[in-house]
Design a protein around this motif. Structure first.
Motif, PDB file in Angstrom:
ATOM      1  N   MET B   1       0.894  -1.201  -0.102  1.00 42.41           N
ATOM      2  CA  MET B   1       0.027   0.002   0.073  1.00 42.41           C
ATOM      3  C   MET B   1       0.931   1.253  -0.037  1.00 42.41           C
ATOM      4  O   MET B   1       2.135   1.187   0.390  1.00 42.41           O
ATOM      5  CB  MET B   1      -0.885  -0.101   1.296  1.00 42.41           C
ATOM      6  CG  MET B   1      -0.194   0.132   2.435  1.00 42.41           C
ATOM      7  SD  MET B   1      -1.277  -0.575   3.910  1.00 42.41           S
ATOM      8  CE  MET B   1      -1.495  -2.198   3.655  1.00 42.41           C
ATOM      9  N   TYR B   2       0.410   2.355  -0.389  1.00 45.26           N
ATOM     10  CA  TYR B   2       0.957   3.332  -0.515  1.00 45.26           C
ATOM     11  C   TYR B   2       0.851   4.425   0.695  1.00 45.26           C
ATOM     12  O   TYR B   2      -0.260   4.395   1.461  1.00 45.26           O
ATOM     13  CB  TYR B   2       0.419   4.682  -1.642  1.00 45.26           C
ATOM     14  CG  TYR B   2       1.567   5.415  -1.951  1.00 45.26           C
ATOM     15  CD1 TYR B   2       2.759   5.181  -2.844  1.00 45.26           C
ATOM     16  CD2 TYR B   2       1.584   6.808  -1.298  1.00 45.26           C
ATOM     17  CE1 TYR B   2       3.725   6.056  -3.062  1.00 45.26           C
ATOM     18  CE2 TYR B   2       2.742   7.939  -1.800  1.00 45.26           C
ATOM     19  CZ  TYR B   2       3.491   7.326  -2.701  1.00 45.26           C
ATOM     20  OH  TYR B   2       4.692   8.216  -3.128  1.00 45.26           O
ATOM     21  N   THR B   3       1.872   4.819   1.293  1.00 43.34           N
ATOM     22  CA  THR B   3       1.913   5.042   2.752  1.00 43.34           C
ATOM     23  C   THR B   3       2.766   6.578   2.797  1.00 43.34           C
ATOM     24  O   THR B   3       3.811   6.921   2.212  1.00 43.34           O
ATOM     25  CB  THR B   3       2.967   4.351   3.823  1.00 43.34           C
ATOM     26  OG1 THR B   3       2.353   2.863   3.248  1.00 43.34           O
ATOM     27  CG2 THR B   3       2.942   4.714   5.216  1.00 43.34           C
ATOM     28  N   GLU B  34       7.324   9.085   2.355  1.00 44.61           N
ATOM     29  CA  GLU B  34       6.445   8.318   1.534  1.00 44.61           C
ATOM     30  C   GLU B  34       6.971   7.291   0.647  1.00 44.61           C
ATOM     31  O   GLU B  34       8.121   7.251   0.336  1.00 44.61           O
ATOM     32  CB  GLU B  34       5.546   9.262   0.990  1.00 44.61           C
ATOM     33  CG  GLU B  34       6.022  10.171  -0.625  1.00 44.61           C
ATOM     34  CD  GLU B  34       5.066  11.000  -1.209  1.00 44.61           C
ATOM     35  OE1 GLU B  34       4.964  12.145  -0.715  1.00 44.61           O
ATOM     36  OE2 GLU B  34       4.570  10.520  -2.112  1.00 44.61           O
ATOM     37  N   GLY B  35       5.800   6.243   0.411  1.00 39.25           N
ATOM     38  CA  GLY B  35       6.345   5.243  -0.567  1.00 39.25           C
ATOM     39  C   GLY B  35       5.603   4.070  -0.433  1.00 39.25           C
ATOM     40  O   GLY B  35       4.604   3.850   0.207  1.00 39.25           O
ATOM     41  N   GLU B  36       5.744   3.200  -1.036  1.00 35.39           N
ATOM     42  CA  GLU B  36       5.152   1.773  -1.292  1.00 35.39           C
ATOM     43  C   GLU B  36       5.424   0.929  -0.453  1.00 35.39           C
ATOM     44  O   GLU B  36       6.783   0.585  -0.196  1.00 35.39           O
ATOM     45  CB  GLU B  36       4.988   1.190  -2.788  1.00 35.39           C
ATOM     46  CG  GLU B  36       4.056   0.158  -3.214  1.00 35.39           C
ATOM     47  CD  GLU B  36       2.699   0.757  -3.201  1.00 35.39           C
ATOM     48  OE1 GLU B  36       1.794   0.220  -2.791  1.00 35.39           O
ATOM     49  OE2 GLU B  36       2.620   1.955  -3.786  1.00 35.39           O
ATOM     50  N   THR B  38       4.719  -3.103   1.780  1.00 33.96           N
ATOM     51  CA  THR B  38       3.875  -4.349   1.874  1.00 33.96           C
ATOM     52  C   THR B  38       3.331  -3.997   3.468  1.00 33.96           C
ATOM     53  O   THR B  38       3.684  -3.328   4.189  1.00 33.96           O
ATOM     54  CB  THR B  38       4.825  -5.605   2.069  1.00 33.96           C
ATOM     55  OG1 THR B  38       5.786  -5.699   2.952  1.00 33.96           O
ATOM     56  CG2 THR B  38       5.763  -5.725   0.739  1.00 33.96           C
ATOM     57  N   GLU B  63      -2.388   5.622   5.027  1.00 30.02           N
ATOM     58  CA  GLU B  63      -2.140   4.444   4.317  1.00 30.02           C
ATOM     59  C   GLU B  63      -3.304   4.355   3.302  1.00 30.02           C
ATOM     60  O   GLU B  63      -4.624   4.762   3.404  1.00 30.02           O
ATOM     61  CB  GLU B  63      -2.508   3.105   5.107  1.00 30.02           C
ATOM     62  CG  GLU B  63      -1.402   3.013   6.389  1.00 30.02           C
ATOM     63  CD  GLU B  63      -2.061   2.047   7.386  1.00 30.02           C
ATOM     64  OE1 GLU B  63      -2.563   0.869   6.756  1.00 30.02           O
ATOM     65  OE2 GLU B  63      -1.964   2.303   8.200  1.00 30.02           O
ATOM     66  N   LYS B  65      -4.669   2.350  -0.230  1.00 30.68           N
ATOM     67  CA  LYS B  65      -4.562   0.933  -1.224  1.00 30.68           C
ATOM     68  C   LYS B  65      -4.004   1.274  -2.344  1.00 30.68           C
ATOM     69  O   LYS B  65      -3.028   0.679  -2.832  1.00 30.68           O
ATOM     70  CB  LYS B  65      -6.021   0.300  -1.064  1.00 30.68           C
ATOM     71  CG  LYS B  65      -6.538  -0.152  -0.077  1.00 30.68           C
ATOM     72  CD  LYS B  65      -6.198  -1.389   0.230  1.00 30.68           C
ATOM     73  CE  LYS B  65      -6.948  -2.128   1.621  1.00 30.68           C
ATOM     74  NZ  LYS B  65      -6.074  -2.940   2.493  1.00 30.68           N
ATOM     75  N   ASP B  66      -4.433   2.515  -2.852  1.00 27.19           N
ATOM     76  CA  ASP B  66      -3.964   2.774  -4.426  1.00 27.19           C
ATOM     77  C   ASP B  66      -3.457   4.178  -4.649  1.00 27.19           C
ATOM     78  O   ASP B  66      -4.372   4.997  -4.342  1.00 27.19           O
ATOM     79  CB  ASP B  66      -5.034   2.181  -5.337  1.00 27.19           C
ATOM     80  CG  ASP B  66      -4.844   2.372  -6.778  1.00 27.19           C
ATOM     81  OD1 ASP B  66      -3.470   2.632  -6.911  1.00 27.19           O
ATOM     82  OD2 ASP B  66      -5.668   1.683  -7.442  1.00 27.19           O
ATOM     83  N   ALA B  67      -2.289   4.438  -4.859  1.00 26.71           N
ATOM     84  CA  ALA B  67      -1.797   5.624  -5.048  1.00 26.71           C
ATOM     85  C   ALA B  67      -2.163   6.614  -6.603  1.00 26.71           C
ATOM     86  O   ALA B  67      -2.013   7.659  -6.467  1.00 26.71           O
ATOM     87  CB  ALA B  67      -0.280   5.621  -5.025  1.00 26.71           C
TER      88      ALA B  67
END
Lengths: 86, 86
Positions: B1-3, B34-36, B38, B63, B65-67
């Motif tokens: 997920m994108y955080t 920030e970044g992707e 798991t 968080e 689910k989709d950036a």
């Protein structure tokens, strides 16, 4: 749309940015604001930030069509005036 | 997920949080990463932040689910090491 704005600026510029942002958004943490904005409000806020930011500042604007997909967790004590917006 | 992770802490605690976060994410601005990630990485990062944060600090973890639904605009000079991730 749901908007998160974070800024990094000189301490003497903080108050000016804080005052501008709190007209539109909820203060969330030291230099973090968030909330729901219309397209027109977002346009205005970006224009104001361009005018009021210090030359070497950096401001990031994150825009989300729908805050339902956003999960927020706070570690430590919530600061600002919005701990339960999402 | 994108955080996206933003922190507000004492200056003496900044370096510890910065070092922890840059192991997993891109440094974006003074106290913004920030970044992707798991699910497992996000679990680890939250655990580490709990251990390393100062008592009166506040850390917000966003968080997504989709950036794809996230639009990012930078006013001023990009700082950190990720101006074009999104």
């Amino acid at each position: 749309m749901y908007t998160i704005i974070v800024y990094d600026t000189l301490s003497k510029n903080c108050s000016k940015l804080h005052k501008t942002l709190k007209r539109f958004l909820n203060w969330n943490q030291n230099s973090v604001f968030e909330g729901e904005l219309t397209e027109a409000q977002l346009f205005d806020i970006k224009k104001l930030l361009h005018e009021k930011r210090a030359a070497d500042s950096s401001i990031i604007v994150y825009e989300l069509k729908d805050a339902k997909n956003l999960k927020k967790t706070i570690l430590g004590e919530p600061k600002g005036n919005t701990s339960n917006i999402i």
